[in-house]
Enzyme design. Structure first.
Site, PDB file in Angstrom:
ATOM      1  N   HIS A  10      -2.142  -5.495   1.571  1.00  0.00           N
ATOM      2  CA  HIS A  10      -3.545  -5.951   1.147  1.00  0.00           C
ATOM      3  C   HIS A  10      -3.149  -7.451   0.972  1.00  0.00           C
ATOM      4  O   HIS A  10      -2.238  -7.533   0.203  1.00  0.00           O
ATOM      5  CB  HIS A  10      -4.293  -5.310   0.327  1.00  0.00           C
ATOM      6  CG  HIS A  10      -5.267  -5.954  -0.529  1.00  0.00           C
ATOM      7  ND1 HIS A  10      -6.778  -6.192   0.015  1.00  0.00           N
ATOM      8  CD2 HIS A  10      -5.359  -7.019  -1.579  1.00  0.00           C
ATOM      9  CE1 HIS A  10      -7.300  -6.949  -0.438  1.00  0.00           C
ATOM     10  NE2 HIS A  10      -6.718  -7.396  -1.375  1.00  0.00           N
TER      11      HIS A  10
ATOM     12  N   LYS B  82       0.831  -1.135  -0.145  1.00  0.00           N
ATOM     13  CA  LYS B  82      -0.017  -0.119  -0.067  1.00  0.00           C
ATOM     14  C   LYS B  82       0.926   1.290   0.189  1.00  0.00           C
ATOM     15  O   LYS B  82       2.088   1.286   0.338  1.00  0.00           O
ATOM     16  CB  LYS B  82      -0.931  -0.064   1.190  1.00  0.00           C
ATOM     17  CG  LYS B  82      -2.108  -1.006   0.962  1.00  0.00           C
ATOM     18  CD  LYS B  82      -2.970  -1.141   2.372  1.00  0.00           C
ATOM     19  CE  LYS B  82      -3.956  -2.192   2.145  1.00  0.00           C
ATOM     20  NZ  LYS B  82      -4.936  -2.092   3.444  1.00  0.00           N
TER      21      LYS B  82
ATOM     22  N   ASN C 146      -2.200   0.192   7.103  1.00  0.00           N
ATOM     23  CA  ASN C 146      -1.860  -1.096   7.520  1.00  0.00           C
ATOM     24  C   ASN C 146      -0.740  -1.768   6.490  1.00  0.00           C
ATOM     25  O   ASN C 146      -0.687  -3.099   6.617  1.00  0.00           O
ATOM     26  CB  ASN C 146      -2.974  -1.732   7.941  1.00  0.00           C
ATOM     27  CG  ASN C 146      -3.769  -2.611   6.833  1.00  0.00           C
ATOM     28  OD1 ASN C 146      -3.573  -2.236   5.646  1.00  0.00           O
ATOM     29  ND2 ASN C 146      -4.899  -3.244   7.092  1.00  0.00           N
TER      30      ASN C 146
ATOM     31  N   ARG D  88      -1.193 -14.450   4.129  1.00  0.00           N
ATOM     32  CA  ARG D  88      -2.170 -14.044   5.360  1.00  0.00           C
ATOM     33  C   ARG D  88      -1.338 -13.964   6.878  1.00  0.00           C
ATOM     34  O   ARG D  88      -1.505 -13.161   7.478  1.00  0.00           O
ATOM     35  CB  ARG D  88      -3.884 -14.532   5.493  1.00  0.00           C
ATOM     36  CG  ARG D  88      -4.403 -14.056   4.326  1.00  0.00           C
ATOM     37  CD  ARG D  88      -5.927 -14.248   4.261  1.00  0.00           C
ATOM     38  NE  ARG D  88      -6.303 -13.247   5.043  1.00  0.00           N
ATOM     39  CZ  ARG D  88      -6.716 -12.073   5.037  1.00  0.00           C
ATOM     40  NH1 ARG D  88      -6.379 -11.651   3.855  1.00  0.00           N
ATOM     41  NH2 ARG D  88      -7.494 -11.222   5.664  1.00  0.00           N
TER      42      ARG D  88
END
EC number: 2.7.4.6
Length: 144
Positions: A115, A9, A112, A85
Site C-alpha cells: 500500500h 502487506k 497486491n 507510487r
C-alpha cells in the site's frame, strides 16, 4: 523532503519479500524514516481503510489486511509520494509495469504486495494513524 506511508502487506510478509522491497525503496533514493512490524486488528484495519467503507471490496480488504503481519513504513525523499507510487506500480499487478513491486510480488488487485499513500495530504493522515511524531526521524539529515 516529503514523507509518505507504505505498508508491506501480509502476502509479501508471509513470502519473505520484506528485504527485497526495502532494497527497492532504498535503491531508488527513498530513506526509511520509521518502520514497525505489526498484526493489525479488525478495528485498526477498518479505521485505516475507513474512506473505503462504502465500497464493495471494503470487507475483503480488511479481512486480507488482518490475515497476517504487515510492515508499516514512513519513506522520505524528494517527491516521496509519487516516487513510491511509481515503484509500486498499478493496483492490478497484471497491469503494473515490469520491474515494479506489484508486478514482481503481487498476485491480484486485492493481494497486491504493498500500500502507498496517494497524496501528500493523505500521507500525513496515514503516517499519524500509525506513528507518533517521536517515532519518525528525519532520515535525510546527514550524520555528524
Amino acid at each position: 523532503m516529503e514523507q509518505t506511508l507504505s505498508i508491506i502487506k501480509p502476502d509479501s510478509v508471509s513470502k519473505a519479500h520484506i528485504g527485497e522491497i526495502l532494497s527497492i525503496f532504498e535503491q531508488s533514493g527513498l530513506r526509511i524514516a520509521a518502520m514497525k512490524m505489526m498484526h493489525l486488528s479488525q478495528t485498526e484495519a477498518e479505521g485505516f481503510y475507513f474512506v473505503h467503507r462504502e465500497r464493495p471490496f471494503f470487507q475483503e480488504l480488511v479481512d486480507f489486511m488482518v490475515s497476517g503481519p504487515v510492515v508499516v513504513l514512513v519513506l522520505e525523499g524528494a517527491n516521496a509520494v509519487s516516487r513510491n507510487r511509481e515503484l509500486m506500480g498499478a493496483t492490478n499487478p497484471a497491469e503494473a509495469a515490469s520491474g515494479t513491486i506489484r508486478a514482481k510480488f503481487g498476485e491480484s488487485i486485492g493481494v497486491n504486495a504493498v500500500h502507498g499513500s496517494d497524496t501528500l495530504e493523505n500521507a500525513a493522515v496515514e503516517i499519524a494513524y500509525f506513528f507518533s511524531k517521536i517515532e519518525v526521524v528525519n532520515a535525510s539529515k546527514p550524520l555528524v
